[in-house]
Design a protein around this motif. Structure first.
Motif, short mmCIF file in Angstrom:
data_model
loop_
_atom_site.label_atom_id
_atom_site.label_comp_id
_atom_site.label_asym_id
_atom_site.label_seq_id
_atom_site.Cartn_x
_atom_site.Cartn_y
_atom_site.Cartn_z
N GLN A 245 0.83 -1.21 0.00
CA GLN A 245 0.00 0.00 0.00
C GLN A 245 0.87 1.26 0.00
OE1 GLN A 245 -3.33 0.00 2.74
NE2 GLN A 245 -3.43 -2.22 2.64
N ILE A 246 1.97 1.22 0.70
CA ILE A 246 2.90 2.37 0.70
C ILE A 246 3.45 2.60 -0.70
CG2 ILE A 246 5.14 3.20 1.54
CD1 ILE A 246 4.59 1.69 4.18
N ILE A 247 3.87 1.52 -1.32
CA ILE A 247 4.48 1.63 -2.64
C ILE A 247 3.44 2.11 -3.67
CG2 ILE A 247 5.55 0.30 -4.52
CD1 ILE A 247 6.95 -1.32 -2.22
N LYS A 248 2.22 1.57 -3.55
CA LYS A 248 1.18 1.99 -4.48
C LYS A 248 0.80 3.46 -4.29
CE LYS A 248 -1.93 -0.15 -6.46
NZ LYS A 248 -3.21 -0.78 -6.81
N ALA A 249 0.99 3.96 -3.06
CA ALA A 249 0.69 5.38 -2.81
C ALA A 249 1.77 6.30 -3.39
CB ALA A 249 0.55 5.62 -1.31
N GLY A 250 2.77 5.71 -4.01
CA GLY A 250 3.78 6.52 -4.69
C GLY A 250 5.00 6.81 -3.82
N ILE A 251 5.06 6.21 -2.64
CA ILE A 251 6.25 6.39 -1.80
C ILE A 251 7.14 5.16 -1.94
CG2 ILE A 251 7.09 6.58 0.58
CD1 ILE A 251 4.57 8.08 1.30
N ASP A 351 3.79 -9.57 -1.62
CA ASP A 351 2.37 -9.80 -1.35
C ASP A 351 2.10 -11.20 -0.78
OD1 ASP A 351 3.23 -10.29 -4.13
OD2 ASP A 351 1.24 -11.13 -4.39
N GLN A 352 3.06 -12.10 -0.84
CA GLN A 352 2.88 -13.45 -0.30
C GLN A 352 3.43 -13.57 1.12
OE1 GLN A 352 1.15 -15.53 -2.13
NE2 GLN A 352 1.14 -14.17 -3.90
N GLU A 353 3.99 -12.47 1.62
CA GLU A 353 4.70 -12.52 2.90
C GLU A 353 3.78 -12.83 4.09
OE1 GLU A 353 7.25 -9.12 2.92
OE2 GLU A 353 8.19 -9.74 4.79
N PRO A 354 2.60 -12.23 4.19
CA PRO A 354 1.75 -12.57 5.33
C PRO A 354 1.43 -14.07 5.38
CG PRO A 354 0.92 -10.59 4.23
CD PRO A 354 2.01 -11.15 3.36
N GLN A 355 1.15 -14.63 4.21
CA GLN A 355 0.85 -16.06 4.15
C GLN A 355 2.04 -16.89 4.63
OE1 GLN A 355 -0.68 -17.15 0.27
NE2 GLN A 355 -0.65 -19.35 0.79
N LEU A 356 3.24 -16.46 4.24
CA LEU A 356 4.44 -17.18 4.65
C LEU A 356 4.65 -17.09 6.16
CD1 LEU A 356 7.03 -18.75 4.11
CD2 LEU A 356 8.17 -16.58 3.63
N ILE A 357 4.47 -15.91 6.71
CA ILE A 357 4.70 -15.76 8.16
C ILE A 357 3.70 -16.61 8.94
CG2 ILE A 357 4.64 -14.12 10.09
CD1 ILE A 357 6.13 -12.17 8.47
N ARG B 102 -0.23 -12.06 -26.13
CA ARG B 102 -1.24 -11.77 -25.11
C ARG B 102 -0.62 -11.18 -23.84
NH1 ARG B 102 -3.80 -17.34 -24.02
NH2 ARG B 102 -1.58 -17.80 -24.22
N ILE B 103 -1.30 -10.21 -23.29
CA ILE B 103 -1.00 -9.77 -21.93
C ILE B 103 -1.74 -10.74 -21.02
CG2 ILE B 103 -1.27 -7.93 -20.23
CD1 ILE B 103 -1.15 -5.92 -22.55
N LEU B 104 -1.03 -11.55 -20.29
CA LEU B 104 -1.67 -12.64 -19.54
C LEU B 104 -2.21 -12.16 -18.20
CD1 LEU B 104 0.95 -15.43 -20.29
CD2 LEU B 104 -1.25 -15.09 -21.41
N GLU B 105 -1.55 -11.17 -17.61
CA GLU B 105 -1.99 -10.70 -16.30
C GLU B 105 -1.43 -9.31 -16.04
OE1 GLU B 105 -0.55 -13.08 -13.00
OE2 GLU B 105 -1.68 -11.92 -11.51
N ILE B 106 -2.28 -8.45 -15.50
CA ILE B 106 -1.78 -7.19 -14.92
C ILE B 106 -2.24 -7.19 -13.48
CG2 ILE B 106 -1.95 -4.67 -14.94
CD1 ILE B 106 -2.39 -4.83 -17.96
N ASN B 107 -1.31 -7.33 -12.57
CA ASN B 107 -1.66 -7.42 -11.16
C ASN B 107 -1.49 -6.05 -10.51
OD1 ASN B 107 -1.62 -7.93 -8.28
ND2 ASN B 107 -1.60 -10.10 -8.84
N GLU B 108 -2.62 -5.42 -10.25
CA GLU B 108 -2.58 -4.05 -9.73
C GLU B 108 -2.14 -4.01 -8.27
OE1 GLU B 108 -5.91 -1.45 -10.95
OE2 GLU B 108 -6.67 -3.26 -11.92
N ALA B 109 -2.50 -5.03 -7.52
CA ALA B 109 -2.16 -5.03 -6.09
C ALA B 109 -0.67 -5.25 -5.90
CB ALA B 109 -2.96 -6.11 -5.37
N GLU B 129 -1.19 1.91 -18.03
CA GLU B 129 -1.46 3.32 -17.67
C GLU B 129 -2.95 3.56 -17.47
OE1 GLU B 129 0.86 6.20 -20.01
OE2 GLU B 129 2.58 4.84 -19.84
N ALA B 130 -3.77 2.82 -18.21
CA ALA B 130 -5.22 2.94 -18.01
C ALA B 130 -5.62 2.52 -16.59
CB ALA B 130 -5.95 2.08 -19.04
N LYS B 131 -4.78 1.73 -15.97
CA LYS B 131 -5.06 1.29 -14.59
C LYS B 131 -4.28 2.14 -13.56
CE LYS B 131 -5.66 -3.50 -16.14
NZ LYS B 131 -7.09 -3.74 -15.96
N GLY B 132 -3.70 3.24 -14.00
CA GLY B 132 -2.95 4.10 -13.08
C GLY B 132 -1.56 3.57 -12.78
N LEU B 133 -1.12 2.61 -13.58
CA LEU B 133 0.21 2.03 -13.36
C LEU B 133 1.15 2.45 -14.49
CD1 LEU B 133 -0.94 -1.51 -12.21
CD2 LEU B 133 -0.37 0.48 -10.80
#
Lengths: 467, 467
Positions: A245-251, A351-357, B102-109, B129-133
């Motif tokens: 979430q931090i990284i997605k917020a642009g930080i 993103d898999q880290e919580p599951q691993l912990i 094919r673009i197989l996946e764009i993982n926004e999270a 870019e359409a997804k803000g990425l």
């Protein structure tokens, strides 16, 4: 692979190459070179000789001799490794780079440094910072480890989230390759597309493909503003979930470190100190850099919002010196509790880290393991320390550890992770490496090793066995 | 290396693997696959068949067949190369990846994308870019080139100063290796130290070590604020000298592009437009990103100060669309002037760039060459286009070019530079590669190639000859 022992004739030739003061054969004086930071004596091996080289030419001459007489050569930096990468498991020569310890150039105009491999990482950091510059590599062992070892293991550390690992700090390396040639790989360029990227192949190859005798490193202007936030979370999942979430917020934080409550308590005990809010949960330390005071304030506000929204019970501007002392004391605190420790250095996608912990904690319960966890949460790298149970024999404890590893690594590879985030494979994790790596990928690695080191002279028995 | 011709039996097997609609043997229909963007017909070669694969399994089956019968396989993306890397100089099969698009996946999270190699770079950019990425790779040929080709050549482009080249955008690749195995190399990790970094070895190897059949790419949040400054300098040296000063001032520009006055005029003529202040000198285009309007204003003021102090006659906020249209029109403008062009893609350390540009201009005078220069000044990469003199025969002109290359590359390697910043070596620069690369480094590259491709099946005769 039957290697030739170091005969008196070979020893005499080594003395001729390096000088009498630079060749040790006395077992007592060689003892420090029989191990790295792995304290378990089961992993210690004496070499037949330790040779201190002072030039690349000397290193090349040793390798020439090794190919002629067929003995193994194990390059060694500061010996701060955690995977027995510098331990001479087949005897032969430990080739120490500790006397090649000069900073040859710091170029302030063009932002680079040229160093020998035995330069202590912290010394380089200090030197360049005194000039207003910055070397971004920063392993936790920075006070003692060498740049050469950092490169050989692709050391990670505390700033990897923002700056990447050691391989991202290197323009070029000079290496003595396994056939004894001195070769410069890479170049002081921002981009190039001129043949195979052998520099990146050598970096992280743990001394099996080349002995690093010089490195040209990237420098940056020293960041002007810095802030450490300490966020305290009731649950692990909430803490780790904040990272993306931090990284997605642009930080882009410089680093994000995680310590679970058990580990915080262990560090407190070791330091004889009470840490901030240490009863309430799990620590997430977020370090950010910025261009101005305003920029820092904006980031602090945004980080506070993100952490609070994700369930942080408090978000404090941390006392940087104290909080980092605590984080860096982790390894020492563990050692104070037990000398027999299995240190896993697992890494998964963030993103898999919580599951691993969760899985780590569940497995610890299942196998009755005493664990201490600290994590470079910002890059998915978890240091799981498994302390020997005082009430179990070594063998019985090892069985628990082995069973845990099987389940743990099966999950980790399923999550897209790998065996080691920054410690390397060495000889300690070799069996797991051979078990969990895709056989076709392993075959390619073996083919590369055999092609570049046809006599299997350079640090044999590390990462994988050739046959 | 005598390769087997594609017999009717082999062709029948290729049809069985890929389907009849996916195998071409008609010379007329194969013509587009006989060349890349190098327009000089001396560099064109027809394959014996073009095979379009739709899956990695099909690609692996073709490679299996190639090893069995000993014919060469040349992987091909969009064919926008400039070094004949995808040209089948020994015939055999051109293996086109254009149907794996094919673009197989764009993982926004978790901020990554998984794509097939035939995805157009601009299409991926648009989708994310359409997804803000944001996908940071951005070769000048982005509108037509493929991601697979970007990876194979380690394409650079316009944002490399800040984000690095294509190799820095890649988490992992799936490749069909030269023995026909499908292998995933690298991982979606911020750090790892788990064996040899084969992913980085494959990236930039121009299809000689593996056919890329899938890639996992890094995504970022889309930068919120952006600004293009156009600074106009009377002299080249003043313009280029600004680059390190900007970086030392703590600003990492996204890119810094340079166009000399002759080139500006050529582009104006091609576009039938008058560009901003085009009479006054040389262009430096500086693009910066920022976190807020305030941040952008601060950077603009600082950049203005630095450029003015370094002699800029004017510093303008540029009309981004127009100025980038002009910069990207460079290649087209050159082509409109002459179809016979020698395109040098040299790269030196940024601080050595003024010296190199002086030398380029002096050598052009000495050898009577018609030059057009555009430079990714921020990363030391200069595109030197040498147009055929209308009053010389091809052979006579080529002699001038050859003599120029000898002097030029001797200097470039002395300055710490390399043959190619981003176009690659292919077959076009192979002779120069073999001449100017350190023999011991070249021997290591050859050893790696032989180890991974023992039958020399995959894109033979590119970068260097094996024997």
């Amino acid at each position: 692979m039957p290697y030739s022992p170091l005969t008196p004739d070979i020893l005499a030739q080594l003395v001729r190459i390096a000088g009498p003061k630079n060749v040790l054969t006395d077992p007592e004086r060689m003892e420090p070179y029989s191990h790295d930071e792995v304290t378990d004596p089961a992993y210690h091996h004496l070499p037949e000789a330790v040779v201190f080289v002072e030039t690349a030419d000397q290193a090349a001459a040793v390798i020439g001799l090794a190919n002629e007489y067929h003995f193994p050569v194990v390059p060694r930096g500061a010996g701060t490794g955690l995977a027995c990468g510098a331990v001479p498991i087949y005897g032969g020569v430990v080739l120490s780079l500790e006397k090649m310890n000069r900073i040859l150039e710091i170029n302030e105009a063009a932002l680079y440094a040229v160093v020998e491999p035995g330069v202590r990482t912290a010394d380089l950091q200090k030197e360049v910072e005194a000039k207003g510059l910055f070397y971004a590599g920063d392993p936790c062992s920075g006070d003692s480890c060498f740049i050469g070892g950092n490169i050989a293991t692709n050391a990670g550390g505390n700033r990897a989230v923002k700056y990447g690992t050691t391989r991202n700090q290197v323009y070029a390396v000079e290496v003595v390759n396994p056939t004894g040639k001195i070769v410069r790989l890479g170049a002081r360029l921002q981009k190039q597309s001129t043949g195979y990227c052998l520099d990146q192949l050598i970096i992280g190859s743990e001394g099996t493909l080349g002995i690093i005798t010089q490195a040209t490193l990237k420098l940056l202007p020293k960041p002007q503003h810095k802030l450490d936030l300490l966020a305290i979370f009731p649950s692990t999942e909430q803490a780790i979930g904040v990272v993306t979430q931090i990284i997605k917020a642009g930080i882009t934080p410089t680093c994000v470190e995680f310590m679970d409550n058990i580990t915080i308590k262990s560090v407190e005990k070791y330091l004889h100190e009470t840490l901030q809010d240490s009863d309430s949960g799990n620590y997430l330390i977020v370090e950010v850099e910025g261009t101005s005071e305003d920029d820092m304030d904006d980031k602090a506000v945004l980080l506070d919002e993100i952490c609070t929204a994700n369930g942080a019970s408090s978000v404090l501007v941390a006392d940087s010196a104290r909080i980092w002392q605590a984080r860096k004391a982790f390894a020492e605190a563990v050692r104070a509790e037990s000398l027999i420790v299995c240190k896993e250095d697992v890494v998964v996608p963030v993103d898999q880290e919580p599951q691993l912990i969760d899985a780590i904690l569940a497995l610890a319960k299942k196998y009755n393991l005493i664990t201490r966890i600290a994590s470079h949460a910002g890059d998915g790298n978890i240091h799981l320390n498994i302390l020997k149970n005082p009430d179990l024999t070594y063998e019985a404890w090892q069985e628990h550890v082995d069973a845990n590893q099987q389940e743990l690594y099966t999950l980790i590879y399923k999550l897209g992770g790998r065996l080691s985030g920054e410690h390397g494979i060495g000889s300690k994790r070799k069996v797991l490496m051979e078990e969990f790596t895709n056989p076709d990928e392993l075959e390619m690695m073996r083919a590369v090793k055999k092609a570049l080191d046809p006599n299997n002279i350079l640090n044999p028995g590390k990462i994988f066995d050739v046959e």
